[in-house]
Design a protein around this motif. Structure first.
Motif, PDB file in Angstrom:
ATOM      1  N   ALA A   1       0.866  -1.061   0.166  1.00  0.00           N
ATOM      2  CA  ALA A   1       0.171  -0.054   0.031  1.00  0.00           C
ATOM      3  C   ALA A   1       0.784   1.184  -0.027  1.00  0.00           C
ATOM      4  O   ALA A   1       0.460   2.268  -0.479  1.00  0.00           O
ATOM      5  N   ARG A   2       1.889   1.118   0.752  1.00  0.00           N
ATOM      6  CA  ARG A   2       3.123   2.194   0.803  1.00  0.00           C
ATOM      7  C   ARG A   2       3.524   2.516  -0.617  1.00  0.00           C
ATOM      8  O   ARG A   2       3.555   3.797  -0.869  1.00  0.00           O
ATOM      9  N   ARG A   3       3.939   1.690  -1.364  1.00  0.00           N
ATOM     10  CA  ARG A   3       4.514   1.625  -2.665  1.00  0.00           C
ATOM     11  C   ARG A   3       3.518   2.195  -3.650  1.00  0.00           C
ATOM     12  O   ARG A   3       3.796   2.949  -4.581  1.00  0.00           O
ATOM     13  N   THR A   4       2.314   1.718  -3.398  1.00  0.00           N
ATOM     14  CA  THR A   4       1.207   2.474  -4.419  1.00  0.00           C
ATOM     15  C   THR A   4       0.853   3.926  -4.214  1.00  0.00           C
ATOM     16  O   THR A   4       0.865   4.243  -5.209  1.00  0.00           O
ATOM     17  N   ALA A   5       1.119   4.048  -2.851  1.00  0.00           N
ATOM     18  CA  ALA A   5       0.740   5.436  -2.737  1.00  0.00           C
ATOM     19  C   ALA A   5       1.597   6.377  -3.027  1.00  0.00           C
ATOM     20  O   ALA A   5       1.600   7.527  -3.712  1.00  0.00           O
ATOM     21  N   ARG A   6       3.058   5.818  -2.841  1.00  0.00           N
ATOM     22  CA  ARG A   6       4.303   6.725  -3.130  1.00  0.00           C
ATOM     23  C   ARG A   6       4.206   6.835  -4.814  1.00  0.00           C
ATOM     24  O   ARG A   6       4.552   7.766  -5.110  1.00  0.00           O
ATOM     25  N   SER A   7       3.969   5.771  -5.430  1.00  0.00           N
ATOM     26  CA  SER A   7       3.990   5.923  -6.978  1.00  0.00           C
ATOM     27  C   SER A   7       2.950   7.002  -7.639  1.00  0.00           C
ATOM     28  O   SER A   7       3.168   7.566  -8.376  1.00  0.00           O
ATOM     29  N   ALA A   8       1.893   6.904  -6.732  1.00  0.00           N
ATOM     30  CA  ALA A   8       0.761   7.675  -7.344  1.00  0.00           C
ATOM     31  C   ALA A   8       1.033   9.251  -6.924  1.00  0.00           C
ATOM     32  O   ALA A   8       0.851  10.064  -7.716  1.00  0.00           O
ATOM     33  N   GLU A   9       1.887   9.503  -5.754  1.00  0.00           N
ATOM     34  CA  GLU A   9       2.321  10.954  -5.739  1.00  0.00           C
ATOM     35  C   GLU A   9       3.409  11.408  -6.615  1.00  0.00           C
ATOM     36  O   GLU A   9       3.661  12.347  -7.058  1.00  0.00           O
ATOM     37  N   PHE A  10       4.263  10.268  -6.995  1.00  0.00           N
ATOM     38  CA  PHE A  10       5.279  10.552  -7.952  1.00  0.00           C
ATOM     39  C   PHE A  10       4.915  10.872  -9.386  1.00  0.00           C
ATOM     40  O   PHE A  10       5.557  11.657 -10.132  1.00  0.00           O
ATOM     41  N   ALA A  11       3.818  10.186  -9.880  1.00  0.00           N
ATOM     42  CA  ALA A  11       3.551  10.362 -10.970  1.00  0.00           C
ATOM     43  C   ALA A  11       3.250  11.672 -11.778  1.00  0.00           C
ATOM     44  O   ALA A  11       4.003  11.703 -12.789  1.00  0.00           O
ATOM     45  N   PRO A  12       2.708  12.481 -11.130  1.00  0.00           N
ATOM     46  CA  PRO A  12       2.622  13.757 -11.872  1.00  0.00           C
ATOM     47  C   PRO A  12       3.826  14.577 -11.778  1.00  0.00           C
ATOM     48  O   PRO A  12       4.403  15.525 -12.793  1.00  0.00           O
ATOM     49  N   LEU A  13       4.854  14.186 -10.929  1.00  0.00           N
ATOM     50  CA  LEU A  13       6.384  14.677 -10.880  1.00  0.00           C
ATOM     51  C   LEU A  13       6.967  14.271 -11.714  1.00  0.00           C
ATOM     52  O   LEU A  13       8.169  14.948 -12.081  1.00  0.00           O
ATOM     53  N   ASP A  14       6.870  12.908 -12.077  1.00  0.00           N
ATOM     54  CA  ASP A  14       7.967  12.403 -13.252  1.00  0.00           C
ATOM     55  C   ASP A  14       7.816  13.090 -14.551  1.00  0.00           C
ATOM     56  O   ASP A  14       8.942  13.318 -15.096  1.00  0.00           O
ATOM     57  N   ILE A  15       6.538  13.595 -14.958  1.00  0.00           N
ATOM     58  CA  ILE A  15       6.548  14.290 -15.916  1.00  0.00           C
ATOM     59  C   ILE A  15       7.224  15.552 -15.900  1.00  0.00           C
ATOM     60  O   ILE A  15       7.924  16.215 -16.716  1.00  0.00           O
ATOM     61  N   LYS A  16       6.870  16.372 -14.657  1.00  0.00           N
ATOM     62  CA  LYS A  16       7.628  17.765 -14.384  1.00  0.00           C
ATOM     63  C   LYS A  16       8.905  17.668 -14.370  1.00  0.00           C
ATOM     64  O   LYS A  16       9.712  18.810 -14.561  1.00  0.00           O
ATOM     65  N   ALA A  17       9.686  16.508 -14.057  1.00  0.00           N
ATOM     66  CA  ALA A  17      10.838  16.492 -13.831  1.00  0.00           C
ATOM     67  C   ALA A  17      11.808  16.475 -15.175  1.00  0.00           C
ATOM     68  O   ALA A  17      12.604  16.813 -15.271  1.00  0.00           O
ATOM     69  N   THR A  18      10.941  16.321 -16.320  1.00  0.00           N
ATOM     70  CA  THR A  18      11.457  16.498 -17.583  1.00  0.00           C
ATOM     71  C   THR A  18      11.375  17.783 -18.211  1.00  0.00           C
ATOM     72  O   THR A  18      11.970  17.796 -19.450  1.00  0.00           O
ATOM     73  N   ILE A  19      10.707  18.598 -17.428  1.00  0.00           N
ATOM     74  CA  ILE A  19      10.470  20.097 -17.945  1.00  0.00           C
ATOM     75  C   ILE A  19      11.428  21.134 -17.401  1.00  0.00           C
ATOM     76  O   ILE A  19      11.454  21.248 -16.370  1.00  0.00           O
ATOM     77  N   PRO A  20      12.515  21.517 -18.158  1.00  0.00           N
ATOM     78  CA  PRO A  20      13.692  22.229 -17.707  1.00  0.00           C
ATOM     79  C   PRO A  20      12.975  23.376 -16.456  1.00  0.00           C
ATOM     80  O   PRO A  20      13.828  23.676 -15.533  1.00  0.00           O
ATOM     81  N   SER A  21      11.908  23.863 -17.008  1.00  0.00           N
ATOM     82  CA  SER A  21      11.694  25.250 -16.315  1.00  0.00           C
ATOM     83  C   SER A  21      10.896  24.594 -14.965  1.00  0.00           C
ATOM     84  O   SER A  21      10.946  25.507 -13.801  1.00  0.00           O
ATOM     85  N   GLU A  22      10.686  23.542 -14.768  1.00  0.00           N
ATOM     86  CA  GLU A  22       9.873  22.860 -13.461  1.00  0.00           C
ATOM     87  C   GLU A  22      10.541  21.703 -12.816  1.00  0.00           C
ATOM     88  O   GLU A  22      10.294  21.198 -11.818  1.00  0.00           O
ATOM     89  N   ALA A  23      11.807  21.427 -13.604  1.00  0.00           N
ATOM     90  CA  ALA A  23      12.712  20.351 -12.879  1.00  0.00           C
ATOM     91  C   ALA A  23      12.864  20.529 -11.292  1.00  0.00           C
ATOM     92  O   ALA A  23      13.038  19.672 -10.741  1.00  0.00           O
TER      93      ALA A  23
END
Length: 75
Positions: free
Chosen positions: A16-38
């Motif tokens: 459950a912890r891993r699932t919740a962590r992945s859900a929180e990371f998902a939107p940030l994974d995309i933002k991490a690839t955008i230089p102005s938002e990284a």
């Protein structure tokens, strides 16, 4: 009487912890690839890592089901 296997319960809590962590990371994974938002995304990711690291320690150290329930992600 119901007997709970604390080792199996901890494994379920970690899943459950891993699932919740992945859900929180998902939107940030995309933002991490955008230089102005990284930078902001990485700061947020660090906070999530810290939060879930503390949760992992609490789950691992739980000796009762009440402690385990308290340590699990909410939601």
């Amino acid at each position: 009487m119901i007997t709970i296997n604390i080792t199996k319960a901890k494994n379920i809590a970690h899943d459950a912890r891993r699932t919740a962590r992945s859900a929180e990371f998902a939107p940030l994974d995309i933002k991490a690839t955008i230089p102005s938002e990284a930078t902001a995304a990485e700061t947020a990711r660090a906070a999530i890592r810290t939060k879930y690291a503390a949760m992992q320690v609490a789950i691992d150290s739980a000796t009762t089901t009440d402690q385990l329930k308290a340590a699990m992600p909410q939601g």
